[in-house]
Scaffold this motif. Structure first.
Motif, PDB file in Angstrom:
ATOM      1  N   UNK A 124      -0.169  -1.415 -10.686  1.00 32.93           N
ATOM      2  CA  UNK A 124      -0.780  -0.405 -10.098  1.00 32.93           C
ATOM      3  C   UNK A 124      -2.191  -0.883  -9.561  1.00 32.93           C
ATOM      4  N   UNK A 125      -2.467  -1.651  -8.929  1.00 36.72           N
ATOM      5  CA  UNK A 125      -3.541  -2.494  -8.515  1.00 36.72           C
ATOM      6  C   UNK A 125      -4.014  -2.156  -7.028  1.00 36.72           C
ATOM      7  N   UNK A 126      -3.089  -1.826  -5.992  1.00 35.10           N
ATOM      8  CA  UNK A 126      -3.657  -1.367  -4.599  1.00 35.10           C
ATOM      9  C   UNK A 126      -3.902   0.049  -4.571  1.00 35.10           C
ATOM     10  N   UNK A 127      -4.803   0.423  -3.788  1.00 39.63           N
ATOM     11  CA  UNK A 127      -4.965   1.833  -3.645  1.00 39.63           C
ATOM     12  C   UNK A 127      -4.077   2.874  -3.376  1.00 39.63           C
ATOM     13  N   UNK A 128      -3.049   2.162  -2.520  1.00 40.75           N
ATOM     14  CA  UNK A 128      -1.853   3.365  -2.169  1.00 40.75           C
ATOM     15  C   UNK A 128      -0.885   3.244  -3.184  1.00 40.75           C
ATOM     16  N   UNK A 129      -0.806   2.258  -4.311  1.00 38.36           N
ATOM     17  CA  UNK A 129       0.083   2.294  -5.427  1.00 38.36           C
ATOM     18  C   UNK A 129      -0.002   3.544  -6.251  1.00 38.36           C
ATOM     19  N   UNK A 130       0.843   4.379  -6.529  1.00 39.01           N
ATOM     20  CA  UNK A 130       0.822   5.541  -7.329  1.00 39.01           C
ATOM     21  C   UNK A 130       1.098   5.491  -8.782  1.00 39.01           C
ATOM     22  N   UNK A 131       2.278   4.534  -8.755  1.00 40.98           N
ATOM     23  CA  UNK A 131       2.961   4.251  -9.841  1.00 40.98           C
ATOM     24  C   UNK A 131       3.490   2.859 -10.093  1.00 40.98           C
ATOM     25  N   UNK A 132       3.409   2.238 -11.249  1.00 41.31           N
ATOM     26  CA  UNK A 132       4.200   1.078 -11.521  1.00 41.31           C
ATOM     27  C   UNK A 132       5.158   1.254 -12.973  1.00 41.31           C
ATOM     28  N   UNK A 133       6.270   1.008 -12.969  1.00 39.90           N
ATOM     29  CA  UNK A 133       7.209   1.024 -13.800  1.00 39.90           C
ATOM     30  C   UNK A 133       8.091  -0.233 -14.279  1.00 39.90           C
ATOM     31  N   UNK A 134       8.412  -0.482 -15.292  1.00 35.26           N
ATOM     32  CA  UNK A 134       9.168  -1.590 -15.593  1.00 35.26           C
ATOM     33  C   UNK A 134      10.138  -1.374 -16.769  1.00 35.26           C
ATOM     34  N   UNK A 135      11.241  -2.217 -16.814  1.00 33.88           N
ATOM     35  CA  UNK A 135      12.016  -2.131 -18.105  1.00 33.88           C
ATOM     36  C   UNK A 135      11.454  -2.864 -19.271  1.00 33.88           C
ATOM     37  N   UNK A 136      11.812  -2.611 -20.284  1.00 33.32           N
ATOM     38  CA  UNK A 136      11.232  -3.324 -21.532  1.00 33.32           C
ATOM     39  C   UNK A 136      11.203  -4.706 -21.483  1.00 33.32           C
ATOM     40  N   UNK A 137      12.194  -5.342 -20.965  1.00 32.42           N
ATOM     41  CA  UNK A 137      12.485  -6.749 -21.136  1.00 32.42           C
ATOM     42  C   UNK A 137      11.610  -7.494 -19.790  1.00 32.42           C
ATOM     43  N   UNK A 138      10.912  -6.620 -18.903  1.00 35.82           N
ATOM     44  CA  UNK A 138      10.055  -6.934 -17.910  1.00 35.82           C
ATOM     45  C   UNK A 138      10.986  -7.736 -16.949  1.00 35.82           C
ATOM     46  N   UNK A 139      12.046  -7.534 -16.682  1.00 36.59           N
ATOM     47  CA  UNK A 139      13.081  -7.982 -15.724  1.00 36.59           C
ATOM     48  C   UNK A 139      13.279  -7.322 -14.660  1.00 36.59           C
ATOM     49  N   UNK A 140      13.038  -5.707 -14.705  1.00 37.04           N
ATOM     50  CA  UNK A 140      13.319  -4.895 -13.446  1.00 37.04           C
ATOM     51  C   UNK A 140      12.058  -4.326 -13.101  1.00 37.04           C
ATOM     52  N   UNK A 141      11.788  -3.977 -12.088  1.00 39.49           N
ATOM     53  CA  UNK A 141      10.476  -3.312 -11.558  1.00 39.49           C
ATOM     54  C   UNK A 141      10.611  -2.159 -10.658  1.00 39.49           C
ATOM     55  N   UNK A 142       9.771  -1.316 -10.646  1.00 33.42           N
ATOM     56  CA  UNK A 142       9.796  -0.202  -9.648  1.00 33.42           C
ATOM     57  C   UNK A 142       8.249   0.224  -9.273  1.00 33.42           C
ATOM     58  N   UNK A 143       7.901   0.436  -7.962  1.00 32.43           N
ATOM     59  CA  UNK A 143       6.666   0.976  -7.544  1.00 32.43           C
ATOM     60  C   UNK A 143       6.711   2.033  -6.779  1.00 32.43           C
ATOM     61  N   UNK A 144       5.575   2.898  -6.770  1.00 31.20           N
ATOM     62  CA  UNK A 144       5.988   4.237  -5.856  1.00 31.20           C
ATOM     63  C   UNK A 144       4.202   3.919  -5.079  1.00 31.20           C
TER      64      UNK A 144
END
Length: 255
Positions: A124-144
Motif C-alpha cells: 500500500x504505497x500509492x495514495x489511491x491504494x486502499x488495501x494490500x493483501x497476500x497469501x502467506x506463501x507470498x505467491x498470490x496478491x490482491x490490491x484495492x
C-alpha cells in the motif's frame, strides 16, 4: 519460490515509478508521465512541467522500462482528467482481518478472503491504494484502489490497461465481461504479461472495476501465470466479495 513472491509484490510497489517516452512527428522525444488523455490531446507531466500534446502529432508512446510501445492511433480513453486519489495518508489505515473477513474502516469496505491470506501493508504505497493483501506463501496478491474519475467505465478501463502496459512486456489483454458487484455495474478484465527485469517471468491478472457515480473502485488479483488457472476461481470469488460499508456501523461490519 519466495523470491518470486517478493518480486511480484515489488511489481505493485514500483509501478508508480514508470515513465513514458513519446515520439513526435518532428523527431522530438518527450519523457514523462501521461496524466490525462482525450480523443484529441494527451497531457504529460515532465520535469519541465505539464505539456499538452496533440494526438495527431504523436508517432509512438514507448515504455523504456519494458521495451513496449503503443501507437497513438489506437483506441484510447475519452476521459478529460486523470483520476483523483480518494485516500489521504496511505500509512494510516484502520484495517483488520477477522477470520476470513477483511475490514477496511478507513475506506469503508470489506472482502472475503481464503483462510491462508494476510494483510500486506508494504503493498500500500500509492495514495489511491486502499488495501494490500497476500497469501502467506507470498505467491498470490490482491490490491484495492479507488479514484474519482469523470469519464466512462470504458475509458477508465483503457487507462487501467495503459498502466498495465507500462509495467509489463508482452502485454496481452485476454478478455473482459460485464459484472455486478456490490449491486453496482462492474467490469471484469483478464490480462497478462512478463516481467522484463526477472527473466521475463510470466504473470497473469484479473481486475474488477466497480462504478458508483464518478467513483471507480479497482480490485486486482495476480500471480505467476502457471498458477493462475488453479487460483482463478478463488480470485474471482474474492473480487466479487467486495462490499462497501458506507452507512453501516463499525460494530455491524466487524460482526
Amino acid at each position: 519460490m519466495r523470491t518470486i513472491g517478493l518480486v511480484l509484490g515489488l511489481l505493485a510497489i514500483s509501478s508508480s515509478a514508470m515513465a513514458e517516452e513519446i515520439s513526435l512527428k518532428d523527431g522530438t522525444k518527450i519523457v514523462g508521465h501521461m496524466t490525462a488523455i482525450t480523443h484529441e490531446k494527451i497531457e504529460v507531466e515532465t520535469s519541465y512541467g505539464k505539456m499538452q500534446l496533440k494526438r495527431s502529432d504523436i508517432v509512438t508512446i514507448s515504455f523504456p522500462e519494458n521495451g513496449t510501445s503503443a501507437n497513438a492511433g489506437q483506441p484510447s480513453p475519452s476521459g478529460l482528467t486523470q483520476g483523483a486519489s480518494l485516500q489521504g495518508d496511505p500509512s494510516k489505515v484502520d484495517e483488520a482481518l477477522n477470520g476470513l473477513i477483511y475490514v477496511n474502516r478507513t475506506s469503508k469496505f470489506t472482502l472475503t478472503l481464503p483462510p491462508d491470506w494476510i494483510i500486506a501493508p508494504e503493498l500500500r504505497r500509492a495514495p489511491e491504494t486502499l488495501a494490500g493483501l497476500t497469501s502467506r506463501d507470498k505467491l498470490r496478491f490482491l490490491m484495492v484502489a479507488k479514484e474519482e474519475y469523470p469519464g466512462s467505465l470504458e475509458s477508465y478501463k483503457e487507462l487501467t490497461m495503459l498502466g498495465a502496459r507500462r509495467n509489463l512486456s508482452n502485454f496481452e489483454e485476454l478478455s473482459e465481461a460485464p459484472a455486478t458487484i456490490d449491486g453496482k455495474p462492474a467490469l471484469m478484465i483478464f490480462y497478462r504479461g512478463t516481467l522484463p527485469k526477472v527473466s521475463n517471468l510470466p504473470v497473469e491478472f484479473v481486475s474488477a472495476i466497480v462504478v458508483s457515480g464518478k467513483t471507480y473502485t479497482k480490485v486486482t488479483a495476480w500471480c505467476v501465470e502457471p498458477l493462475f488457472h488453479d487460483v482463478q476461481p478463488a480470485f474471482e470469488k474474492m473480487l466479487n466479495s467486495y462490499r462497501s460499508t458506507t452507512g453501516q456501523t463499525t460494530a455491524a461490519v466487524s460482526n
